[in-house]
Design an enzyme around this catalytic site. Structure first.
Site, PDB file in Angstrom:
ATOM      1  N   ASP A 348       0.699  -1.373   0.005  1.00 12.61           N
ATOM      2  CA  ASP A 348      -0.321  -0.221   0.157  1.00 12.61           C
ATOM      3  C   ASP A 348       0.693   1.428   0.609  1.00 12.61           C
ATOM      4  O   ASP A 348       1.507   1.630   0.497  1.00 12.61           O
ATOM      5  CB  ASP A 348      -0.689  -0.146   1.123  1.00 12.61           C
ATOM      6  CG  ASP A 348      -1.683   1.132   1.283  1.00 12.61           C
ATOM      7  OD1 ASP A 348      -3.012   1.340   0.561  1.00 12.61           O
ATOM      8  OD2 ASP A 348      -1.798   2.302   2.509  1.00 12.61           O
ATOM      9  N   GLU A 385       1.684  -0.648  -4.680  1.00 14.26           N
ATOM     10  CA  GLU A 385       0.619   1.068  -5.092  1.00 14.26           C
ATOM     11  C   GLU A 385       1.687   2.153  -5.658  1.00 14.26           C
ATOM     12  O   GLU A 385       2.332   2.323  -4.231  1.00 14.26           O
ATOM     13  CB  GLU A 385      -0.421   1.490  -4.520  1.00 14.26           C
ATOM     14  CG  GLU A 385      -0.826   1.903  -4.509  1.00 14.26           C
ATOM     15  CD  GLU A 385      -2.346   2.515  -3.296  1.00 14.26           C
ATOM     16  OE1 GLU A 385      -3.062   2.600  -3.831  1.00 14.26           O
ATOM     17  OE2 GLU A 385      -1.329   2.581  -2.565  1.00 14.26           O
TER      18      GLU A 385
END
Length: 693
Positions: A348, A385
Site C-alpha cells: 500500500d 501501489e
C-alpha cells in the site's frame, strides 16, 4: 543433560530467568520450559518485561532487564516455567521525553512487542473493549507447530496469474453467503470451490495484519462505523484475531494457515495487501501502542521540530529506509513467507518506501532493493501501489530491479474512460492492452497489474450505475472519496426498473471484463464484480461493516449470466498462452502473421494518432512457438459507439473459420460461426476464435 547456558541465573517474585538470545526478536519458545524475549531500542535507558495472565488487568510479574541482559541496543531474557497458552506480555521503556528532539519515552505506558506473533484484545470482531484498560493490545506467544503436510508457496509464474482482490470479512459476512462462521478465515475456506469454478488462481486479501476496528469508530444514525478496511496496522507479525472464528481459543494463526494450505491445494495462491507506510499510532495526538514508546526516532520520519511527516495521509510515516526499520520489514515478510507460506505482497502507498529520512524520493531505495534481492523472498511476488498521499506518483518508473510489478493506475483510468464513450482515450487503450510498453519497455508486461476496479472506489456495477459518489453513510457530508471516477450511469442514477438500462449496464460490465482479460499484463478483479455486486454508489466504504460492503451472494443467482461470462473469459485466457506473453514482440511469427495487430472497422486499417471508439485487435498464436494443438487466430471487436457497427474481419488461412467465443450483447451467439464480417450492437464487444477444423 541440561546445558549450562539454558539454566536460570536470576529469580524475582518466584519467576526464574536468565540472559536471553538476541535473535530472533519477539517471543519464542525455548526447549520445554523457556520463553525467549528479545526487543530493540536504541535510546531507552531501561526496559521492563510485564507478564499477565490472559485477560487480567494487572501483571503478575514485572521483570526489569539487568544491564548485563542488554547487548548493543537489544534487551533479551529467557523466562522459565510459564504457561504460554495463558500468557500475555508487554514492555515498559524509560528514557528521555523531548518531542522536539524526537524522544517520546514514557515509562507509564505498557507497549506491544512489534514482533509479537499474536495479539489479544480484539479477539472478537466488534466486541467493544474496556476503554479503562491502559494496555489495549497485548502480545501472545504461539508455538510454530502447524502441520503443513508438505505445502509450500506455489510459485505460479507471474504471467499466468488472475488475481482476485477480496476483504476477508466482507466476502462471507452477509447472511446470503451460506457459511457457518461468517466473516472469518474459516468461512473463506468454504468458498474455495466457488473460486475454483470462477477460475482465479490468486486471492489478494485486504489487510489481515492485526489492526483495531475501533480506531476512529463512531456511531452515525444508530449504526456503528468501524475501521473496516484495516489500513492502519497495529502489529505486522500477527494475523487479525477478529477474522478468526477460533481466536477466543488462541488459534487465529492456525486458522489462517489452514486456509492458506487449502487454497494451495486448490491451486490458488495467497497474496497479502500490506501497509508498511504508517502505523495506527497516528500523529502527535495519537496513542502509544508500540513504536512511539520503544524508539520513536528510529521508526518514524520526523520533521526538524519532532513532528511526524504525513506522506501516508494517516498521521505518520514509517522511516522505512532506516536500517533498523528496513530489517524489521524484511524480517516480517520473511516470516510470512516461511511460516505462513504466503505467495506475494501488494504494498500500500509503496512510493513512501522510496523516501529517505527527510522524506525525499531516493533513486535506489535500500529497502526496495533489499526486498528485490532477498534470498527468502526470491520467488515471492512483489507488487507496488506506485504512489502515495504526498503526491509522489511513480507508475511506470517505480524502482524495480526487475522484480517489482505495479498497480497500473493508467490502465484503470484509460479503460474506464473508453467504455463510457471517450474517444480520446482510444489510442492510449491500444497501448495499455499490449501490456503498456510505453511504461514498462525496460521490463516486461508482467510489471503491469491491470485492473478496472479495486476496494478503493466504485465496484464495476456501480461504475456503470452512478455518475457521482454517494458516500453520505460515511458521515463526512459526501466530501470523502474520489470525485474523479470516470463513471457513467447509463441514463439513470442508481437502481432502476428500466430493462433497457439494466441490459446496457450488464453489457458495459462485460465489455470492461472482456478487454481486461484479453490484455497483456496481469489482470486483477474485485470480488463480487463477477455477479454485479453493489455498494450503492459508495466509493469509499472504508468504515462500512454492513450491507454496503458485504458481498450479497443473492446477486450471483440473479446475475448468473455475468458470472458465466467472467468464467468463460478467464478460462479462455488460461487456454491461450499468447495472451500471457511477457515481452513486447509485435513482429511476424511462424504463422506468417503479426503476433499482435490493431484494426479499425476495416481490417488492418486504423489510425492510432486520432481518437476512436471502435477498433479490433488480433493475436495469432503459433502452435509451433507456443506448443498448442493448432494455430489460433484470436480477434476481438470493440464498439464503444452508441450505434451498431459492422467490422470487416482479417482474412485468415484457408480452412480457418471464425466462431464466437463471447459476445456481450447476446449470449445466444456463443459458438456460432461468423463469416468475413461481424455486426456489433451499440456498446458491445465480440471475441472470435479462428482455428482449422
Amino acid at each position: 543433560m541440561v546445558r549450562i547456558d539454558e539454566m536460570p541465573t536470576h529469580e524475582k517474585d518466584g519467576i526464574r530467568f536468565r540472559h536471553g538470545r538476541v535473535q530472533p526478536f519477539g517471543a519464542s519458545l525455548i526447549g520445554s520450559d523457556g520463553i525467549n524475549f528479545s526487543i530493540f531500542s536504541r535510546d531507552a535507558t531501561s526496559c521492563e518485561l510485564l507478564l499477565y495472565h490472559h485477560g487480567q488487568k494487572e501483571p503478575y510479574a514485572v521483570l526489569p532487564f539487568p544491564e548485563e541482559f542488554r547487548i548493543g541496543n537489544v534487551f533479551s531474557m529467557i523466562v522459565y516455567g510459564q504457561d504460554y497458552e495463558d500468557l500475555e506480555y508487554g514492555y515498559r521503556f524509560d528514557g528521555h521525553f523531548n518531542p522536539k528532539e524526537g524522544y517520546r519515552f514514557d515509562r507509564t505506558k505498557v507497549l506491544l512487542d512489534p514482533y509479537a506473533k499474536l495479539v489479544s484484545g480484539r479477539s472478537v470482531w466488534g466486541c467493544e473493549p474496556d476503554w479503562s484498560e491502559p494496555f489495549q493490545h497485548r502480545g501472545c506467544v504461539i508455538p510454530e507447530d502447524f502441520a503443513w503436510e508438505g505445502d509450500k508457496p506455489l510459485e505460479i509464474p507471474m504471467k499466468d496469474l488472475v488475481i482476485y482482490e477480496a476483504h476477508v470479512r466482507g466476502f462471507t459476512r452477509h447472511d446470503s453467503s451460506g457459511c457457518k462462521h461468517k466473516g472469518t478465515f474459516a468461512a473463506l475456506l468454504d468458498k474455495i470451490p466457488y473460486l475454483k469454478e470462477l477460475g482465479v488462481n490468486c486471492v489478494e486479501l485486504l489487510p489481515i495484519f492485526e489492526f483495531d476496528e475501533f480506531e476512529n469508530s463512531r456511531v452515525l444514525d444508530g449504526k456503528r462505523l468501524y475501521n473496516y478496511w484495516g489500513y492502519s496496522t497495529v502489529n505486522f507479525y500477527a494475523p487479525k484475531s477478529g477474522y478468526a472464528a477460533s481466536a477466543p481459543l488462541g488459534l487465529a494463526a492456525d486458522e489462517l494457515k489452514n486456509l492458506i494450505k487449502h487454497l494451495h491445494k486448490a491451486g490458488i495462491e495467497v497474496m497479502l495487501d500490506v501497509v508498511f507506510n504508517h502505523t495506527a499510532e497516528g500523529n502527535e495526538m495519537g496513542p502509544y501502542i508500540s513504536y512511539r514508546g520503544i524508539d520513536n526516532k528510529s521508526y518514524y520520519l520526523l520533521t526538524p521540530d519532532g513532528y511526524y511527516y504525513n506522506f501516508s495521509g494517516c498521521g505518520n510515516t514509517m522511516n522505512c529506509n532506516n536500517a533498523i526499520v528496513r530489517n524489521h520489514i524484511l524480517d516480517c515478510l520473511r516470516y510470512w513467507v516461511s511460516d505462513y507460506h504466503i505467495d506475494g505482497f501488494r504494498f500500500d502507498l509503496a512510493s513512501i518506501l522510496s523516501r529517505d529520512s527527510n522524506g525525499a524520493p531516493m533513486t535506489s531505495p535500500p529497502l526496495l532493493e533489499a526486498l528485490a534481492h532477498d534470498a527468502i523472498l526470491g520467488k515471492t511476488k512483489l507488487i507496488a501501489e506506485a504512489w502515495d498521499a504526498g503526491g509522489l506518483y511513480q507508475v511506470g518508473r517505480f524502482p524495480s530491479w526487475g522484480r517489482w510489478a505495479e498497480w497500473n493506475g493508467k490502465y484503470r483510468d484509460t479503460l474506464r474512460k473508453f467504455i463510457k464513450g471517450d474517444a480520446a482515450s482510444g489510442p492510449e487503450l491500444a497501448v495499455r492492452l499490449q501490456g503498456s510498453p510505453d511504461l514498462y519497455w525496460d521490463r516486461c508486461s508482467e510489471a503491469s497489474i491491470n485492473f478496472v476496479t479495486c476496494h478503493d472506489g466504485f465496484t464495476l456495477y456501480d461504475l456503470v450505475s452512478y455518475n457521482g459518489k454517494h458516500n453520505e453513510a460515511n458521515g463526512e457530508e459526501n466530501c470523502d472519496g474520489s470525485n474523479d471516477n470516470d463513471s457513467w450511469n447509463c441514463g439513470v442514477e442508481g437502481e432502476t426498473e428500466d430493462a433497457e438500462i439494466n441490459a446496457l449496464r450488464k453489457r458495459q460490465v462485460k465489455n470492461a471484463a472482456s478487454i481486461l482479460l484479453l490484455s497483456r499484463g496481469i489482470p486483477m478483479l474485485l470480488s463480487g464484480d463477477e455477479f454485479l455486486n453493489t455498494q450503492f454508489g459508495n466509493n469509499n466504504a472504508y468504515c462500512q461493516d454492513n450491507e454496503i460492503s458485504w458481498l450479497d451472494w443473492r446477486r450471483l443467482s440473479q446475475n448468473r449470466d455475468v458470472f458465466e461470462f467472467f468464467k468463460t473469459l478467464i478460462a479462455f485466457r488460461k487456454a491461450h498462452p499468447v495472451l500471457r506473453r511477457t515481452d513486447f514482440f509485435t513482429g511476424v511469427n511462424s504463422s506468417g502473421y503479426p503476433e499482435f495487430s490493431l484494426h479499425g472497422t476495416k481490417a488492418w486499417n486504423i489510425d492510432c494518432s486520432r481518437p476512436f471508439l471502435a477498433f479490433g485487435f488480433m493475436y495469432v498464436e503459433s502452435a509451433a512457438e507456443y506448443g498448442t494443438e493448432k494455430d489460433s487466430f484470436i480477434y476481438c471487436a470493440v464498439n464503444s459507439y452508441w450505434d451498431g457497427l459492422e467490422f470487416e474481419l482479417p482474412v485468415v488461412p484457408e480452412g480457418v473459420s471464425w466462431k464466437v467465443v463471447a459476445y456481450t450483447a447476446d449470449d445466444a451467439l456463443k459458438g456460432s460461426s461468423v463469416p468475413g464480417r461481424a455486426i456489433l450492437a451499440p456498446r458491445s464487444v465480440m471475441l472470435l476464435l479462428g482455428q482449422k477444423r
